[in-house]
Design a protein around this motif. Structure first.
Motif, PDB file in Angstrom:
ATOM      1  N   GLU A   1      -0.799  -3.568  -3.208  1.00  0.00           N
ATOM      2  CA  GLU A   1       0.263  -4.588  -3.768  1.00  0.00           C
ATOM      3  C   GLU A   1      -0.453  -6.110  -4.145  1.00  0.00           C
ATOM      4  OE1 GLU A   1       0.627  -3.051  -0.929  1.00  0.00           O
ATOM      5  OE2 GLU A   1       1.331  -4.626   0.536  1.00  0.00           O
TER       6      GLU A   1
ATOM      7  N   HIS B   1       6.842   1.494  -5.826  1.00  0.00           N
ATOM      8  CA  HIS B   1       6.686   1.035  -4.478  1.00  0.00           C
ATOM      9  C   HIS B   1       5.613  -0.360  -4.484  1.00  0.00           C
ATOM     10  CE1 HIS B   1       5.592   1.981  -0.075  1.00  0.00           C
ATOM     11  NE2 HIS B   1       4.466   1.133  -0.523  1.00  0.00           N
ATOM     12  N   GLU B   2       4.600  -0.228  -5.259  1.00  0.00           N
ATOM     13  CA  GLU B   2       3.827  -1.470  -5.098  1.00  0.00           C
ATOM     14  C   GLU B   2       4.513  -2.656  -6.028  1.00  0.00           C
ATOM     15  OE1 GLU B   2       1.676  -1.136  -3.351  1.00  0.00           O
ATOM     16  OE2 GLU B   2       1.117   1.175  -3.482  1.00  0.00           O
TER      17      GLU B   2
ATOM     18  N   MET C   1       0.752  -1.239   0.082  1.00  0.00           N
ATOM     19  CA  MET C   1       0.036   0.066   0.060  1.00  0.00           C
ATOM     20  C   MET C   1       1.074   1.322  -0.119  1.00  0.00           C
ATOM     21  SD  MET C   1      -2.800   1.007   2.971  1.00  0.00           S
ATOM     22  CE  MET C   1      -3.890  -0.368   2.623  1.00  0.00           C
ATOM     23  N   GLN C   2       0.473   2.269  -0.728  1.00  0.00           N
ATOM     24  CA  GLN C   2       1.412   3.357  -0.718  1.00  0.00           C
ATOM     25  C   GLN C   2       1.015   4.282   0.492  1.00  0.00           C
ATOM     26  OE1 GLN C   2      -0.882   5.722  -3.948  1.00  0.00           O
ATOM     27  NE2 GLN C   2      -0.318   7.386  -2.668  1.00  0.00           N
TER      28      GLN C   2
ATOM     29  N   ALA D   1       9.531  -1.273   0.772  1.00  0.00           N
ATOM     30  CA  ALA D   1       8.998  -0.582  -0.315  1.00  0.00           C
ATOM     31  C   ALA D   1       9.090   0.899  -0.377  1.00  0.00           C
ATOM     32  CB  ALA D   1       7.371  -0.978  -0.522  1.00  0.00           C
TER      33      ALA D   1
ATOM     34  N   TYR E   1       6.114   3.382   7.851  1.00  0.00           N
ATOM     35  CA  TYR E   1       6.865   3.472   6.355  1.00  0.00           C
ATOM     36  C   TYR E   1       8.188   4.385   6.830  1.00  0.00           C
ATOM     37  CZ  TYR E   1       2.465   2.824   4.022  1.00  0.00           C
ATOM     38  OH  TYR E   1       1.307   2.174   3.338  1.00  0.00           O
TER      39      TYR E   1
ATOM     40  N   GLU F   1       6.253  -2.512   4.326  1.00  0.00           N
ATOM     41  CA  GLU F   1       6.195  -0.954   4.030  1.00  0.00           C
ATOM     42  C   GLU F   1       7.500  -0.222   4.177  1.00  0.00           C
ATOM     43  OE1 GLU F   1       3.947   0.054   2.380  1.00  0.00           O
ATOM     44  OE2 GLU F   1       2.164  -1.304   2.887  1.00  0.00           O
TER      45      GLU F   1
ATOM     46  N   HIS G   1       6.923  -4.367  -3.401  1.00  0.00           N
ATOM     47  CA  HIS G   1       5.827  -5.297  -2.632  1.00  0.00           C
ATOM     48  C   HIS G   1       5.781  -6.747  -3.175  1.00  0.00           C
ATOM     49  CE1 HIS G   1       4.769  -2.843   0.754  1.00  0.00           C
ATOM     50  NE2 HIS G   1       4.141  -1.899   0.196  1.00  0.00           N
TER      51      HIS G   1
HETATM   52 ZN   LIG Z   1       3.146   0.013   0.588  1.00  0.00          ZN
END
Ligand SMILES: [Zn+2]
Length: 489
Positions: free
Chosen positions: A322, A344-345, A1-2, A370, A421, A367, A348
């Motif tokens: 992701e 980013h995804e 996930m972002q 990523a 994160y 996280e 993952h």
């Molecule tokens: Zn993420």
């Protein structure tokens, strides 16, 4: 996930160069002929009882009760394979499901409990081909089943209803979401899969999946894995999808809508494509970076571990998620530069999907790496130099730690806040300084490759990094993950 602070992700607002090779033709309606073999795992540490069918051996897991969300999942159940046959009637907003779940019992018991939304009414349950007594209590389905340790069983569950969101977490609504034209999509991290099938909704329990998705034409269904076949009969489109690698339930996805399919090309033989709503016009343009993102990730992390990579633009998703082999995106805007989110995804797929935390207290495992690799990519693509972007993160990382707890011991009601994160990204950066580039990047590549398809605990990760680096990193990880105060730079 972002990460939630989307503003931090926006790089130069340049339009992305298109690399259109046109919309895919109907060729994708022919069966896939060169499908790679399903994933197998060779880990001496994982016990696979002889009762588990060989083809699903790599989905045998040591199940646990989740420490953060114990109300989801049942450690009695070790899911091996879900066969989901879902029919969507958009006019009636009715989802009809015929699910066949093959599972291993991890103990002797007289009943089995699965997570299933009470918006879906179960009409019949069979255990190993015989009708079973079942009852729904809130969002749980209980099935009378005399099982013994390591016995393998098949549950067939018929259900229907108008599906409903799984409620809200700190990050927004989870589970299925209806679009403005009654399209259906989903994003369930950490536990929203119960809104569309009966599931052991805990990240440590991976399973294989097959999907058969029926919807009135010209709409079609999209799900994880590879498209096996598309057929249209009596005005209904049927798509069949096969996920040949075990996945956690929070990494499954599906969508029903009027999608078009665009191929982006191949990376080391792996086909990369985009499924997006036809009505969006070119709004999926930013996703054209998908194959380049995969190339970049392969350079850093080694061979892509799955047989295909897709991007599904669907309703009900805040941003990027992701989901395994089929990354789910929400509201994608034309011209928006979200290449960093795509990277980013894609990262993952190794950190989160190939190797997965066995418990939600370790979502930082996903996280942190990523986000760190996203920052590395940004530094190579017009963003601030890495040391600068890492240095400027300290103050906000301390603040997010104070608000939401240290990343390895966060408040359950603040799931996936920026604290899982930023501090862990800083932690990996600090470890890189400690170990040197060569050792650090070698181990970043080897960790997922050596734990293919596994669900891992924090102790396993700490012990492995200590052993492979030749340094006792126990207190290093403890300080970064559990101390209320951020370690000094
Ligand atoms: Zn993420």
């Amino acid at each position: 996930m972002q990460p939630r602070t989307a503003g931090a992700l926006v790089l130069a607002a340049a339009l992305l160069a298109g690399c259109s090779d046109g919309e895919a033709s109907d060729a994708d309606s022919s069966p896939t002929t060169s499908r790679p073999a399903d994933a197998t795992r060779d880990e001496p540490g994982v016990r696979v009882p002889a009762s588990v069918p060989k083809r699903w051996a790599s989905a045998a897991n040591e199940t646990v009760e989740d420490s953060v969300y114990p109300q989801y999942g049942d450690p009695l159940v070790d899911a091996l394979h879900y066969d989901l046959r879902l029919t969507w009637a958009p006019d009636q907003t009715t989802l009809t499901g015929v699910e066949t779940l093959t599972f291993r019992a991890t103990a002797d018991a007289s009943k089995v409990t699965l997570d299933l939304s009470d918006a879906l009414t179960v009409s019949r349950v069979e255990l190993d081909g015989k009708r079973a007594v079942a009852s729904q209590h809130g969002d749980q389905l209980q099935v009378g089943a005399r099982v013994v340790t390591d016995s393998v069983h098949t549950l067939r569950i018929r259900y229907a209803g108008t599906p409903r969101s799984g409620g809200s977490t700190f990050r927004g609504d989870i589970g299925v979401q209806l679009g403005p034209g009654n399209e259906l999509g989903t994003s369930q991290e950490p536990y929203g899969a119960f809104t569309w099938y009966a599931v052991n909704d805990q990240p440590g329990d991976k399973a294989f999946y097959d999907f058969t998705l029926d919807v009135p034409a010209p709409w079609r269904g999209v799900a994880n894995g590879e498209l096996v076949r598309t057929t249209t009969t009596d005005g209904m489109t049927r798509t069949r999808w096969h996920l040949g690698s075990p996945a956690s339930s929070y990494l499954t996805t599906f969508g029903f809508g009027d999608y078009r399919h665009k191929r982006l090309g191949r990376v080391d033989g792996v086909p990369v494509s985009v499924w997006s709503p036809r009505a969006n016009g070119n709004e999926q343009a930013g996703l054209d970076y998908g194959d380049d993102a995969l190339r970049w990730a392969v350079d850093r992390l080694g061979p892509y571990p799955f047989g295909s990579l897709g991007f599904l633009v669907t309703t009900g998703v805040e941003a990027g998620m992701e989901t395994q082999t089929m990354i789910t995106f929400g509201d994608v805007k034309i011209g928006e530069d979200f290449r960093a989110v795509i990277v980013h995804e894609v990262v993952h797929q190794w950190y989160g999907d190939l190797v997965t935390p066995a418990d939600w207290s370790d979502v930082w495992m996903n996280e942190g790496m990523a986000y760190y690799l996203q920052k590395v990519w940004e530094s190579e693509n017009g963003g601030a130099p890495l040391n600068e972007s890492m240095g400027s993160m300290f103050a906000s990382a301390q603040e997010s730690r104070r608000q939401s707890g240290p990343p390895g011991d966060y408040s359950p009601e603040r799931f996936a806040d920026i604290n899982v994160y930023d501090s862990p990204a800083l932690m990996w950066h600090a470890l890189r300084s400690e170990l040197g580039d060569e050792t650090f990047w070698r181990l970043v590549r080897e960790w997922p490759q050596q734990h293919r398809f596994a669900s891992v605990t924090r102790d396993e990760l700490v012990n492995w990094w200590s052993q492979e680096s030749g340094q006792d990193l126990t207190s290093f990880f403890e300080d970064w993950l559990e101390d209320p105060e951020l370690p000094s730079p």
